[in-house]
Design an enzyme around this catalytic site. Structure first.
Site, PDB file in Angstrom:
ATOM      1  N   GLY A 167     -38.845  53.092  64.330  1.00  0.00           N
ATOM      2  CA  GLY A 167     -39.147  51.815  63.702  1.00  0.00           C
ATOM      3  C   GLY A 167     -38.688  51.824  62.267  1.00  0.00           C
ATOM      4  O   GLY A 167     -37.945  52.725  61.832  1.00  0.00           O
ATOM      5  N   GLY A 197     -40.199  57.458  69.749  1.00  0.00           N
ATOM      6  CA  GLY A 197     -40.437  56.183  69.088  1.00  0.00           C
ATOM      7  C   GLY A 197     -39.652  56.085  67.796  1.00  0.00           C
ATOM      8  O   GLY A 197     -39.324  57.089  67.163  1.00  0.00           O
ATOM      9  N   ASP A 249     -50.605  48.696  55.823  1.00  0.00           N
ATOM     10  CA  ASP A 249     -49.680  48.245  56.881  1.00  0.00           C
ATOM     11  C   ASP A 249     -50.408  48.180  58.225  1.00  0.00           C
ATOM     12  O   ASP A 249     -49.923  48.663  59.245  1.00  0.00           O
ATOM     13  CB  ASP A 249     -48.472  49.179  56.968  1.00  0.00           C
ATOM     14  CG  ASP A 249     -47.307  48.546  57.734  1.00  0.00           C
ATOM     15  OD1 ASP A 249     -47.261  47.298  57.837  1.00  0.00           O
ATOM     16  OD2 ASP A 249     -46.449  49.276  58.236  1.00  0.00           O
ATOM     17  N   VAL A 301     -40.241  59.128  65.604  1.00  0.00           N
ATOM     18  CA  VAL A 301     -41.304  60.013  66.086  1.00  0.00           C
ATOM     19  C   VAL A 301     -40.756  60.847  67.240  1.00  0.00           C
ATOM     20  O   VAL A 301     -40.153  60.308  68.174  1.00  0.00           O
ATOM     21  CB  VAL A 301     -42.537  59.215  66.544  1.00  0.00           C
ATOM     22  CG1 VAL A 301     -43.646  60.170  67.004  1.00  0.00           C
ATOM     23  CG2 VAL A 301     -43.046  58.311  65.435  1.00  0.00           C
ATOM     24  N   LYS A 333     -43.535  62.801  62.957  1.00  0.00           N
ATOM     25  CA  LYS A 333     -42.910  61.587  62.441  1.00  0.00           C
ATOM     26  C   LYS A 333     -42.067  61.937  61.218  1.00  0.00           C
ATOM     27  O   LYS A 333     -42.571  62.507  60.251  1.00  0.00           O
ATOM     28  CB  LYS A 333     -43.959  60.541  62.065  1.00  0.00           C
ATOM     29  CG  LYS A 333     -43.343  59.233  61.600  1.00  0.00           C
ATOM     30  CD  LYS A 333     -44.323  58.072  61.690  1.00  0.00           C
ATOM     31  CE  LYS A 333     -43.632  56.752  61.462  1.00  0.00           C
ATOM     32  NZ  LYS A 333     -44.508  55.599  61.739  1.00  0.00           N
ATOM     33  N   MET A 356     -40.218  52.549  59.611  1.00  0.00           N
ATOM     34  CA  MET A 356     -40.680  53.658  58.783  1.00  0.00           C
ATOM     35  C   MET A 356     -40.069  54.994  59.158  1.00  0.00           C
ATOM     36  O   MET A 356     -40.176  55.960  58.411  1.00  0.00           O
ATOM     37  CB  MET A 356     -42.205  53.767  58.851  1.00  0.00           C
ATOM     38  CG  MET A 356     -42.929  52.760  57.998  1.00  0.00           C
ATOM     39  SD  MET A 356     -44.661  53.221  57.794  1.00  0.00           S
ATOM     40  CE  MET A 356     -45.243  51.859  56.779  1.00  0.00           C
TER      41      MET A 356
END
Length: 510
Positions: free
Chosen positions: A28, A26, A149, A33, A49, A30
Protein backbone atom coordinates in the site's frame (compact mmCIF):
# COMPACT_ATOMS: atom_id res chain seq x y z
CA UNK A 1 14.68 -4.56 19.93
CA UNK A 2 17.17 -4.46 17.09
CA UNK A 3 18.22 -1.02 15.90
CA UNK A 4 21.19 -1.94 13.72
CA UNK A 5 21.31 -1.47 9.94
CA UNK A 6 20.63 -4.74 8.16
CA UNK A 7 21.21 -6.11 4.71
CA UNK A 8 18.49 -5.47 2.16
CA UNK A 9 15.83 -8.17 2.51
CA UNK A 10 15.13 -8.08 -1.20
CA UNK A 11 18.66 -9.26 -1.98
CA UNK A 12 19.24 -11.84 0.74
CA UNK A 13 15.81 -12.96 1.92
CA UNK A 14 17.10 -12.81 5.49
CA UNK A 15 16.40 -9.90 7.80
CA UNK A 16 18.47 -9.21 10.93
CA UNK A 17 20.06 -12.65 10.58
CA UNK A 18 16.84 -13.96 12.04
CA UNK A 19 13.74 -13.48 9.87
CA UNK A 20 13.53 -15.49 6.65
CA UNK A 21 11.25 -13.81 4.11
CA UNK A 22 8.69 -16.10 2.48
CA UNK A 23 6.41 -14.02 0.26
CA UNK A 24 4.81 -10.62 -0.23
CA UNK A 25 1.36 -10.60 1.40
CA UNK A 26 0.35 -6.95 1.16
CA UNK A 27 1.30 -3.54 -0.19
CA UNK A 28 0.00 0.00 0.00
CA UNK A 29 0.94 3.63 0.23
CA UNK A 30 2.97 3.08 3.41
CA UNK A 31 4.98 0.13 2.17
CA UNK A 32 5.05 -3.64 1.74
CA UNK A 33 4.27 -6.50 4.12
CA UNK A 34 6.04 -9.87 3.90
CA UNK A 35 5.29 -13.18 5.53
CA UNK A 36 8.49 -14.42 7.20
CA UNK A 37 9.63 -17.05 9.68
CA UNK A 38 11.64 -16.42 12.83
CA UNK A 39 14.42 -18.99 12.51
CA UNK A 40 15.57 -18.39 16.09
CA UNK A 41 12.15 -19.40 17.43
CA UNK A 42 11.55 -22.61 15.55
CA UNK A 43 10.23 -21.20 12.28
CA UNK A 44 7.53 -19.12 14.02
CA UNK A 45 5.59 -17.13 11.38
CA UNK A 46 5.80 -13.33 11.62
CA UNK A 47 4.87 -10.39 9.40
CA UNK A 48 7.45 -7.76 8.44
CA UNK A 49 6.42 -4.35 7.14
CA UNK A 50 8.96 -2.35 5.14
CA UNK A 51 8.01 1.32 4.96
CA UNK A 52 8.04 3.03 1.59
CA UNK A 53 9.79 6.08 3.03
CA UNK A 54 13.58 5.87 2.72
CA UNK A 55 15.48 7.40 5.64
CA UNK A 56 19.25 7.85 5.62
CA UNK A 57 19.55 10.68 8.13
CA UNK A 58 20.73 9.29 11.48
CA UNK A 59 18.39 11.59 13.46
CA UNK A 60 15.34 10.37 11.52
CA UNK A 61 16.44 6.77 12.07
CA UNK A 62 16.59 7.45 15.80
CA UNK A 63 13.11 8.98 15.62
CA UNK A 64 11.86 5.82 13.91
CA UNK A 65 13.47 3.70 16.62
CA UNK A 66 11.75 5.78 19.30
CA UNK A 67 8.32 5.53 17.63
CA UNK A 68 8.76 1.79 17.02
CA UNK A 69 9.76 1.22 20.64
CA UNK A 70 6.72 3.14 21.90
CA UNK A 71 4.42 1.24 19.55
CA UNK A 72 5.90 -2.08 20.67
CA UNK A 73 5.36 -1.13 24.31
CA UNK A 74 1.77 -0.16 23.52
CA UNK A 75 1.12 -3.48 21.79
CA UNK A 76 1.87 -5.30 25.06
CA UNK A 77 -0.97 -3.44 26.80
CA UNK A 78 -3.96 -4.16 24.56
CA UNK A 79 -5.35 -7.29 22.94
CA UNK A 80 -6.73 -5.06 20.19
CA UNK A 81 -3.41 -3.66 18.96
CA UNK A 82 -1.20 -5.80 16.75
CA UNK A 83 1.77 -7.16 18.70
CA UNK A 84 5.13 -5.69 17.56
CA UNK A 85 8.32 -7.66 18.25
CA UNK A 86 11.29 -6.02 16.54
CA UNK A 87 12.35 -3.16 14.24
CA UNK A 88 15.29 -1.87 12.24
CA UNK A 89 16.47 -0.10 9.07
CA UNK A 90 17.79 -1.90 5.98
CA UNK A 91 21.04 -0.88 4.26
CA UNK A 92 18.94 0.85 1.61
CA UNK A 93 17.39 3.06 4.28
CA UNK A 94 14.04 1.25 4.47
CA UNK A 95 12.66 1.21 8.03
CA UNK A 96 10.85 -2.00 8.97
CA UNK A 97 9.17 -3.56 11.94
CA UNK A 98 8.31 -7.15 12.82
CA UNK A 99 4.87 -8.03 14.14
CA UNK A 100 2.68 -11.03 14.89
CA UNK A 101 1.34 -12.78 11.80
CA UNK A 102 -2.45 -12.76 11.80
CA UNK A 103 -4.58 -14.70 9.35
CA UNK A 104 -7.71 -12.60 9.13
CA UNK A 105 -9.66 -10.17 6.97
CA UNK A 106 -9.42 -6.42 6.69
CA UNK A 107 -12.42 -4.57 8.06
CA UNK A 108 -12.92 -3.18 4.56
CA UNK A 109 -13.80 -6.68 3.30
CA UNK A 110 -16.58 -7.08 5.88
CA UNK A 111 -18.34 -3.73 5.34
CA UNK A 112 -21.28 -3.14 5.60
CA UNK A 113 -22.07 -4.95 8.85
CA UNK A 114 -25.34 -5.91 10.54
CA UNK A 115 -25.96 -3.97 13.74
CA UNK A 116 -24.98 -6.70 16.27
CA UNK A 117 -21.63 -7.29 14.51
CA UNK A 118 -21.10 -3.55 14.22
CA UNK A 119 -21.49 -3.16 17.99
CA UNK A 120 -19.14 -6.08 18.65
CA UNK A 121 -16.36 -4.78 16.39
CA UNK A 122 -16.78 -1.05 17.09
CA UNK A 123 -16.42 -1.72 20.81
CA UNK A 124 -13.10 -3.51 20.26
CA UNK A 125 -11.79 -0.72 18.00
CA UNK A 126 -12.64 1.74 20.76
CA UNK A 127 -10.87 -0.34 23.41
CA UNK A 128 -7.69 -0.37 21.31
CA UNK A 129 -7.84 3.38 20.71
CA UNK A 130 -8.60 4.10 24.35
CA UNK A 131 -5.52 2.17 25.45
CA UNK A 132 -3.31 4.16 23.05
CA UNK A 133 -4.80 7.52 23.95
CA UNK A 134 -4.25 6.85 27.66
CA UNK A 135 -0.59 6.47 26.77
CA UNK A 136 2.41 4.45 27.82
CA UNK A 137 4.85 5.25 30.58
CA UNK A 138 8.55 5.61 29.75
CA UNK A 139 11.04 6.80 32.37
CA UNK A 140 8.23 7.99 34.62
CA UNK A 141 6.51 10.07 31.92
CA UNK A 142 3.22 9.20 30.17
CA UNK A 143 3.20 9.49 26.37
CA UNK A 144 -0.28 9.42 24.80
CA UNK A 145 -0.30 7.95 21.29
CA UNK A 146 -2.50 9.21 18.44
CA UNK A 147 -2.83 6.85 15.48
CA UNK A 148 -3.28 9.53 12.75
CA UNK A 149 -4.36 7.04 10.08
CA UNK A 150 -7.37 5.16 11.45
CA UNK A 151 -9.17 3.56 8.48
CA UNK A 152 -10.67 0.14 7.61
CA UNK A 153 -7.43 -0.93 5.89
CA UNK A 154 -5.61 -0.56 9.23
CA UNK A 155 -8.09 -2.71 11.13
CA UNK A 156 -7.76 -6.49 10.91
CA UNK A 157 -10.49 -8.90 12.05
CA UNK A 158 -9.24 -12.39 12.96
CA UNK A 159 -11.12 -15.52 14.12
CA UNK A 160 -11.07 -16.08 17.86
CA UNK A 161 -12.57 -19.00 19.85
CA UNK A 162 -13.76 -16.67 22.63
CA UNK A 163 -14.58 -13.33 21.03
CA UNK A 164 -15.51 -15.00 17.71
CA UNK A 165 -14.15 -11.98 15.82
CA UNK A 166 -11.12 -10.24 17.30
CA UNK A 167 -10.13 -6.72 16.21
CA UNK A 168 -6.45 -5.83 15.78
CA UNK A 169 -5.41 -2.24 14.95
CA UNK A 170 -2.31 -1.92 12.76
CA UNK A 171 0.36 0.75 12.27
CA UNK A 172 0.22 2.69 15.55
CA UNK A 173 2.78 5.49 15.50
CA UNK A 174 3.85 4.79 11.92
CA UNK A 175 1.79 7.61 10.37
CA UNK A 176 3.40 10.11 12.75
CA UNK A 177 6.89 8.93 11.82
CA UNK A 178 6.19 8.98 8.07
CA UNK A 179 4.67 12.45 8.36
CA UNK A 180 7.77 13.66 10.22
CA UNK A 181 10.19 12.00 7.78
CA UNK A 182 8.29 13.37 4.77
CA UNK A 183 8.24 16.88 6.26
CA UNK A 184 11.97 16.76 7.04
CA UNK A 185 12.90 15.64 3.54
CA UNK A 186 10.36 17.44 1.29
CA UNK A 187 8.92 20.27 3.40
CA UNK A 188 5.43 18.88 2.83
CA UNK A 189 3.46 18.77 6.06
CA UNK A 190 0.68 16.25 5.46
CA UNK A 191 0.45 12.47 5.34
CA UNK A 192 -2.75 10.52 5.86
CA UNK A 193 -5.72 8.94 4.10
CA UNK A 194 -7.92 11.76 2.83
CA UNK A 195 -11.44 10.31 3.38
CA UNK A 196 -10.66 9.68 7.08
CA UNK A 197 -8.65 12.80 7.98
CA UNK A 198 -9.92 15.30 10.52
CA UNK A 199 -10.10 18.98 9.53
CA UNK A 200 -7.23 19.80 11.89
CA UNK A 201 -5.08 17.06 10.35
CA UNK A 202 -5.60 18.55 6.88
CA UNK A 203 -4.50 21.91 8.30
CA UNK A 204 -1.24 20.39 9.57
CA UNK A 205 -2.05 21.21 13.20
CA UNK A 206 -0.82 19.35 16.26
CA UNK A 207 -3.16 16.42 16.81
CA UNK A 208 -4.68 14.82 19.88
CA UNK A 209 -7.03 11.89 20.42
CA UNK A 210 -10.01 13.84 19.07
CA UNK A 211 -8.53 13.59 15.56
CA UNK A 212 -8.69 9.78 15.83
CA UNK A 213 -12.27 10.14 17.09
CA UNK A 214 -13.19 12.01 13.90
CA UNK A 215 -11.65 9.19 11.81
CA UNK A 216 -13.53 6.67 13.95
CA UNK A 217 -16.77 8.49 13.14
CA UNK A 218 -16.09 8.08 9.42
CA UNK A 219 -15.33 4.39 9.93
CA UNK A 220 -18.49 3.75 11.99
CA UNK A 221 -20.61 5.50 9.33
CA UNK A 222 -19.01 3.28 6.68
CA UNK A 223 -19.30 0.09 8.76
CA UNK A 224 -23.08 0.53 8.88
CA UNK A 225 -23.82 1.95 5.43
CA UNK A 226 -21.01 0.75 3.19
CA UNK A 227 -20.49 4.38 2.11
CA UNK A 228 -18.62 7.43 3.40
CA UNK A 229 -20.33 10.50 4.90
CA UNK A 230 -19.27 12.64 1.89
CA UNK A 231 -19.11 12.15 -1.87
CA UNK A 232 -16.68 14.74 -3.27
CA UNK A 233 -16.43 15.08 -7.03
CA UNK A 234 -12.78 13.96 -7.03
CA UNK A 235 -10.34 12.23 -4.70
CA UNK A 236 -7.92 15.14 -4.81
CA UNK A 237 -6.76 16.94 -1.67
CA UNK A 238 -8.80 20.08 -2.44
CA UNK A 239 -12.10 18.20 -2.77
CA UNK A 240 -11.60 16.36 0.52
CA UNK A 241 -10.40 19.53 2.26
CA UNK A 242 -13.68 21.19 1.26
CA UNK A 243 -15.75 18.18 2.40
CA UNK A 244 -14.12 17.84 5.82
CA UNK A 245 -14.01 21.57 6.57
CA UNK A 246 -17.23 22.93 5.08
CA UNK A 247 -19.68 20.22 3.99
CA UNK A 248 -22.18 18.64 6.35
CA UNK A 249 -21.97 14.82 6.40
CA UNK A 250 -24.85 12.94 4.84
CA UNK A 251 -27.46 11.42 7.14
CA UNK A 252 -27.23 7.67 7.69
CA UNK A 253 -30.96 7.41 6.91
CA UNK A 254 -30.42 9.10 3.53
CA UNK A 255 -27.53 6.85 2.55
CA UNK A 256 -29.26 3.62 3.64
CA UNK A 257 -33.02 4.24 4.14
CA UNK A 258 -33.81 0.64 5.16
CA UNK A 259 -31.21 0.60 7.93
CA UNK A 260 -32.73 0.98 11.40
CA UNK A 261 -30.36 1.86 14.23
CA UNK A 262 -30.87 3.19 17.78
CA UNK A 263 -31.10 6.99 17.91
CA UNK A 264 -28.27 7.21 20.46
CA UNK A 265 -25.93 5.44 18.03
CA UNK A 266 -26.91 7.73 15.14
CA UNK A 267 -26.32 10.79 17.33
CA UNK A 268 -22.96 9.42 18.50
CA UNK A 269 -21.64 8.96 14.95
CA UNK A 270 -22.77 12.43 13.93
CA UNK A 271 -21.11 13.90 17.03
CA UNK A 272 -17.81 12.22 16.12
CA UNK A 273 -18.00 13.96 12.72
CA UNK A 274 -18.23 17.48 14.09
CA UNK A 275 -15.83 19.93 12.39
CA UNK A 276 -14.52 21.38 15.66
CA UNK A 277 -12.63 19.03 17.93
CA UNK A 278 -14.26 20.66 20.95
CA UNK A 279 -17.72 19.62 19.67
CA UNK A 280 -16.87 15.92 19.40
CA UNK A 281 -16.76 13.35 22.24
CA UNK A 282 -13.64 14.38 24.14
CA UNK A 283 -12.34 10.87 24.70
CA UNK A 284 -13.04 7.33 23.56
CA UNK A 285 -14.43 6.46 26.99
CA UNK A 286 -17.48 8.59 26.22
CA UNK A 287 -18.02 6.63 22.99
CA UNK A 288 -17.63 3.28 24.76
CA UNK A 289 -20.19 4.30 27.35
CA UNK A 290 -22.82 4.83 24.65
CA UNK A 291 -21.90 1.69 22.69
CA UNK A 292 -22.04 -0.42 25.87
CA UNK A 293 -25.46 1.00 26.70
CA UNK A 294 -26.98 -0.36 23.49
CA UNK A 295 -28.82 -3.52 24.42
CA UNK A 296 -28.11 -6.71 22.40
CA UNK A 297 -31.85 -7.42 22.51
CA UNK A 298 -32.42 -3.98 20.98
CA UNK A 299 -29.92 -4.90 18.26
CA UNK A 300 -31.80 -8.13 17.61
CA UNK A 301 -35.08 -6.21 17.36
CA UNK A 302 -33.57 -3.74 14.89
CA UNK A 303 -31.94 -6.52 12.87
CA UNK A 304 -34.73 -9.11 12.83
CA UNK A 305 -38.33 -9.52 13.83
CA UNK A 306 -38.63 -10.22 17.56
CA UNK A 307 -40.82 -13.25 16.89
CA UNK A 308 -37.86 -14.92 15.17
CA UNK A 309 -36.09 -15.16 18.54
CA UNK A 310 -38.17 -18.23 19.32
CA UNK A 311 -37.03 -20.09 16.19
CA UNK A 312 -34.12 -22.42 16.90
CA UNK A 313 -31.27 -22.20 14.39
CA UNK A 314 -29.80 -25.57 15.34
CA UNK A 315 -32.67 -27.94 16.00
CA UNK A 316 -30.59 -30.97 16.84
CA UNK A 317 -28.38 -31.19 19.89
CA UNK A 318 -26.45 -33.95 18.13
CA UNK A 319 -25.69 -31.63 15.18
CA UNK A 320 -24.49 -29.01 17.63
CA UNK A 321 -22.19 -31.44 19.42
CA UNK A 322 -20.80 -32.80 16.15
CA UNK A 323 -20.03 -29.32 14.82
CA UNK A 324 -18.42 -28.18 18.08
CA UNK A 325 -16.27 -31.29 18.40
CA UNK A 326 -14.67 -30.46 15.06
CA UNK A 327 -13.48 -27.20 16.61
CA UNK A 328 -12.71 -28.47 20.13
CA UNK A 329 -8.95 -28.49 19.49
CA UNK A 330 -9.14 -24.69 19.15
CA UNK A 331 -10.51 -24.21 22.64
CA UNK A 332 -8.01 -23.13 25.28
CA UNK A 333 -8.66 -22.27 28.89
CA UNK A 334 -8.84 -18.44 29.21
CA UNK A 335 -5.77 -16.85 30.77
CA UNK A 336 -7.94 -14.65 32.99
CA UNK A 337 -9.59 -17.68 34.65
CA UNK A 338 -7.99 -19.51 37.60
CA UNK A 339 -6.88 -23.14 37.32
CA UNK A 340 -9.44 -24.67 39.67
CA UNK A 341 -12.85 -26.32 39.68
CA UNK A 342 -15.05 -23.52 38.37
CA UNK A 343 -17.89 -22.96 35.92
CA UNK A 344 -18.71 -19.85 33.88
CA UNK A 345 -20.82 -18.90 30.84
CA UNK A 346 -19.15 -17.98 27.55
CA UNK A 347 -20.45 -16.99 24.11
CA UNK A 348 -19.01 -18.66 21.00
CA UNK A 349 -19.75 -18.49 17.29
CA UNK A 350 -20.54 -21.59 15.26
CA UNK A 351 -21.50 -21.54 11.59
CA UNK A 352 -22.66 -17.92 11.81
CA UNK A 353 -24.69 -18.68 14.96
CA UNK A 354 -24.00 -17.12 18.36
CA UNK A 355 -23.96 -19.86 20.98
CA UNK A 356 -24.25 -19.54 24.73
CA UNK A 357 -21.99 -22.16 26.28
CA UNK A 358 -20.98 -23.29 29.76
CA UNK A 359 -17.25 -23.84 30.40
CA UNK A 360 -16.13 -25.91 33.36
CA UNK A 361 -12.91 -27.30 34.76
CA UNK A 362 -12.92 -30.62 36.62
CA UNK A 363 -10.46 -33.45 37.32
CA UNK A 364 -10.07 -35.62 34.24
CA UNK A 365 -11.44 -38.69 36.01
CA UNK A 366 -14.61 -36.87 37.03
CA UNK A 367 -15.19 -35.59 33.49
CA UNK A 368 -14.95 -39.17 32.23
CA UNK A 369 -17.36 -40.37 34.92
CA UNK A 370 -19.87 -37.64 34.04
CA UNK A 371 -19.76 -38.30 30.29
CA UNK A 372 -22.89 -40.49 30.45
CA UNK A 373 -24.86 -38.37 32.91
CA UNK A 374 -28.29 -36.99 32.17
CA UNK A 375 -28.13 -33.20 31.79
CA UNK A 376 -30.93 -30.99 33.05
CA UNK A 377 -31.36 -27.24 33.39
CA UNK A 378 -33.59 -24.65 35.03
CA UNK A 379 -33.69 -20.86 35.08
CA UNK A 380 -34.77 -18.49 37.86
CA UNK A 381 -35.22 -14.74 37.63
CA UNK A 382 -35.71 -11.86 40.06
CA UNK A 383 -36.55 -8.31 38.98
CA UNK A 384 -36.00 -6.51 42.28
CA UNK A 385 -33.94 -4.89 43.61
CA UNK A 386 -31.82 -5.74 40.54
CA UNK A 387 -32.71 -7.93 37.52
CA UNK A 388 -30.69 -11.11 37.89
CA UNK A 389 -30.93 -14.57 36.27
CA UNK A 390 -29.80 -17.87 37.74
CA UNK A 391 -28.88 -20.46 35.10
CA UNK A 392 -28.63 -23.94 36.67
CA UNK A 393 -27.23 -27.03 34.95
CA UNK A 394 -27.34 -30.45 36.64
CA UNK A 395 -25.27 -33.50 35.69
CA UNK A 396 -27.32 -36.39 37.04
CA UNK A 397 -26.58 -40.07 37.51
CA UNK A 398 -28.24 -42.22 40.17
CA UNK A 399 -24.88 -43.82 41.03
CA UNK A 400 -23.04 -40.50 41.53
CA UNK A 401 -23.44 -37.40 43.60
CA UNK A 402 -25.33 -34.76 41.57
CA UNK A 403 -23.03 -32.17 39.99
CA UNK A 404 -24.51 -28.67 40.10
CA UNK A 405 -23.28 -25.93 37.76
CA UNK A 406 -24.85 -22.56 38.63
CA UNK A 407 -24.22 -19.34 36.67
CA UNK A 408 -25.54 -15.92 37.78
CA UNK A 409 -26.21 -13.36 35.04
CA UNK A 410 -26.81 -9.67 35.67
CA UNK A 411 -29.37 -9.03 32.92
CA UNK A 412 -28.55 -5.32 32.78
CA UNK A 413 -25.15 -6.29 31.41
CA UNK A 414 -25.35 -6.20 27.57
CA UNK A 415 -23.05 -9.20 27.17
CA UNK A 416 -25.21 -11.28 29.50
CA UNK A 417 -28.34 -10.30 27.60
CA UNK A 418 -26.64 -11.52 24.42
CA UNK A 419 -26.05 -14.88 26.12
CA UNK A 420 -29.74 -15.15 26.96
CA UNK A 421 -30.72 -14.28 23.38
CA UNK A 422 -28.48 -17.16 22.27
CA UNK A 423 -30.20 -19.55 24.68
CA UNK A 424 -33.61 -18.53 23.29
CA UNK A 425 -32.47 -18.82 19.68
CA UNK A 426 -30.64 -22.13 19.82
CA UNK A 427 -32.88 -24.16 22.18
CA UNK A 428 -29.82 -25.89 23.64
CA UNK A 429 -26.31 -25.18 24.85
CA UNK A 430 -23.03 -27.11 25.08
CA UNK A 431 -20.96 -27.78 28.18
CA UNK A 432 -17.28 -27.57 27.33
CA UNK A 433 -15.19 -29.56 29.80
CA UNK A 434 -11.50 -28.86 30.54
CA UNK A 435 -9.18 -30.98 32.68
CA UNK A 436 -7.90 -29.63 35.97
CA UNK A 437 -4.63 -31.42 35.22
CA UNK A 438 -2.14 -29.86 32.79
CA UNK A 439 -2.28 -29.11 29.90
CA UNK A 440 -5.90 -28.25 30.82
CA UNK A 441 -7.30 -29.59 27.55
CA UNK A 442 -10.89 -29.71 26.36
CA UNK A 443 -11.65 -33.45 26.42
CA UNK A 444 -15.45 -33.56 26.48
CA UNK A 445 -18.36 -31.57 25.06
CA UNK A 446 -21.84 -32.33 26.36
CA UNK A 447 -25.17 -30.83 25.39
CA UNK A 448 -28.23 -29.66 27.31
CA UNK A 449 -31.60 -29.05 25.62
CA UNK A 450 -33.86 -26.27 26.90
CA UNK A 451 -37.57 -26.98 27.25
CA UNK A 452 -39.88 -24.70 25.21
CA UNK A 453 -41.53 -23.38 28.38
CA UNK A 454 -38.14 -22.37 29.78
CA UNK A 455 -37.25 -20.58 26.54
CA UNK A 456 -40.52 -18.69 26.63
CA UNK A 457 -39.74 -17.56 30.16
CA UNK A 458 -36.28 -16.42 29.12
CA UNK A 459 -37.74 -14.32 26.32
CA UNK A 460 -40.27 -12.72 28.68
CA UNK A 461 -37.55 -11.98 31.24
CA UNK A 462 -35.40 -10.36 28.56
CA UNK A 463 -38.23 -8.02 27.63
CA UNK A 464 -38.85 -7.23 31.30
CA UNK A 465 -35.16 -6.42 31.86
CA UNK A 466 -35.23 -4.03 28.92
CA UNK A 467 -38.02 -2.00 30.52
CA UNK A 468 -36.62 -1.88 34.06
CA UNK A 469 -34.71 1.20 35.26
CA UNK A 470 -30.99 0.90 35.94
CA UNK A 471 -30.26 -0.58 39.36
CA UNK A 472 -27.15 -1.03 41.47
CA UNK A 473 -27.92 -3.82 43.95
CA UNK A 474 -26.88 -6.88 42.00
CA UNK A 475 -25.37 -8.51 45.11
CA UNK A 476 -28.72 -8.38 46.92
CA UNK A 477 -30.55 -10.09 44.04
CA UNK A 478 -27.78 -12.70 43.79
CA UNK A 479 -28.23 -13.55 47.47
CA UNK A 480 -31.99 -13.90 46.93
CA UNK A 481 -31.37 -16.30 44.06
CA UNK A 482 -28.91 -18.29 46.17
CA UNK A 483 -31.73 -18.94 48.65
CA UNK A 484 -34.05 -20.05 45.84
CA UNK A 485 -31.24 -22.17 44.39
CA UNK A 486 -31.42 -24.52 47.39
CA UNK A 487 -35.15 -24.99 46.81
CA UNK A 488 -34.80 -25.68 43.11
CA UNK A 489 -32.10 -28.29 43.79
CA UNK A 490 -34.44 -30.35 45.96
CA UNK A 491 -37.31 -29.90 43.46
CA UNK A 492 -35.21 -31.08 40.52
CA UNK A 493 -33.84 -34.09 42.41
CA UNK A 494 -37.32 -35.06 43.62
CA UNK A 495 -38.66 -34.80 40.07
CA UNK A 496 -35.81 -36.90 38.68
CA UNK A 497 -36.25 -39.50 41.42
CA UNK A 498 -39.97 -39.75 40.64
CA UNK A 499 -39.26 -40.08 36.93
CA UNK A 500 -36.74 -42.83 37.60
CA UNK A 501 -39.24 -44.66 39.83
CA UNK A 502 -41.89 -44.47 37.11
CA UNK A 503 -39.46 -45.79 34.49
CA UNK A 504 -38.53 -48.75 36.69
CA UNK A 505 -42.19 -49.50 37.32
CA UNK A 506 -42.95 -49.34 33.61
CA UNK A 507 -40.16 -51.84 32.92
CA UNK A 508 -41.61 -54.28 35.44
CA UNK A 509 -45.09 -53.95 34.00
CA UNK A 510 -43.82 -54.54 30.48
Amino acid sequence: MNQSVFASPHSTGLVANRYQLQKLIGSGGMGEVFLATDILLGETPVAIKFLAQTVCDSKIQKDFAREALMSASLSQKSLHIVRAYDYGVSDTGKPFYVMEYLNGKGLKELIPLPLPKFIHLARQICLGLQCAHQGIQIDGKVYPLVHRDIKPANILVVPDPILVQLVKILDFGIAKFINYATTASTNKGFHGTLPYCSPEQLEGENLDSRSDIYSLGVIMFEMLTGAKPWQPETDLFGAWYKAHNFEKPRAIADVKPNLKIPSQLNNLIMACLEKKASDRPQNVGEILQIINSIDPLQCAIFSTNISSLATPKLTSGYELIAALKKQSHQFTWPQNKPIQEIVFPQQLNLNQNNLATVWLMLPKKEIQLRANCQIHNRFLFVTSPHPMLLWVTLLYNQKLEPKWLPCYLDTQNPLNRQLIISLVNNASYPLICFTLEAPHSCIQILNSDIEPSQRQKLQIWLEQSQKLPLASQAHVSKNLLKQQYKQIQSQMLQQLSSTHHMEQLAKKLS
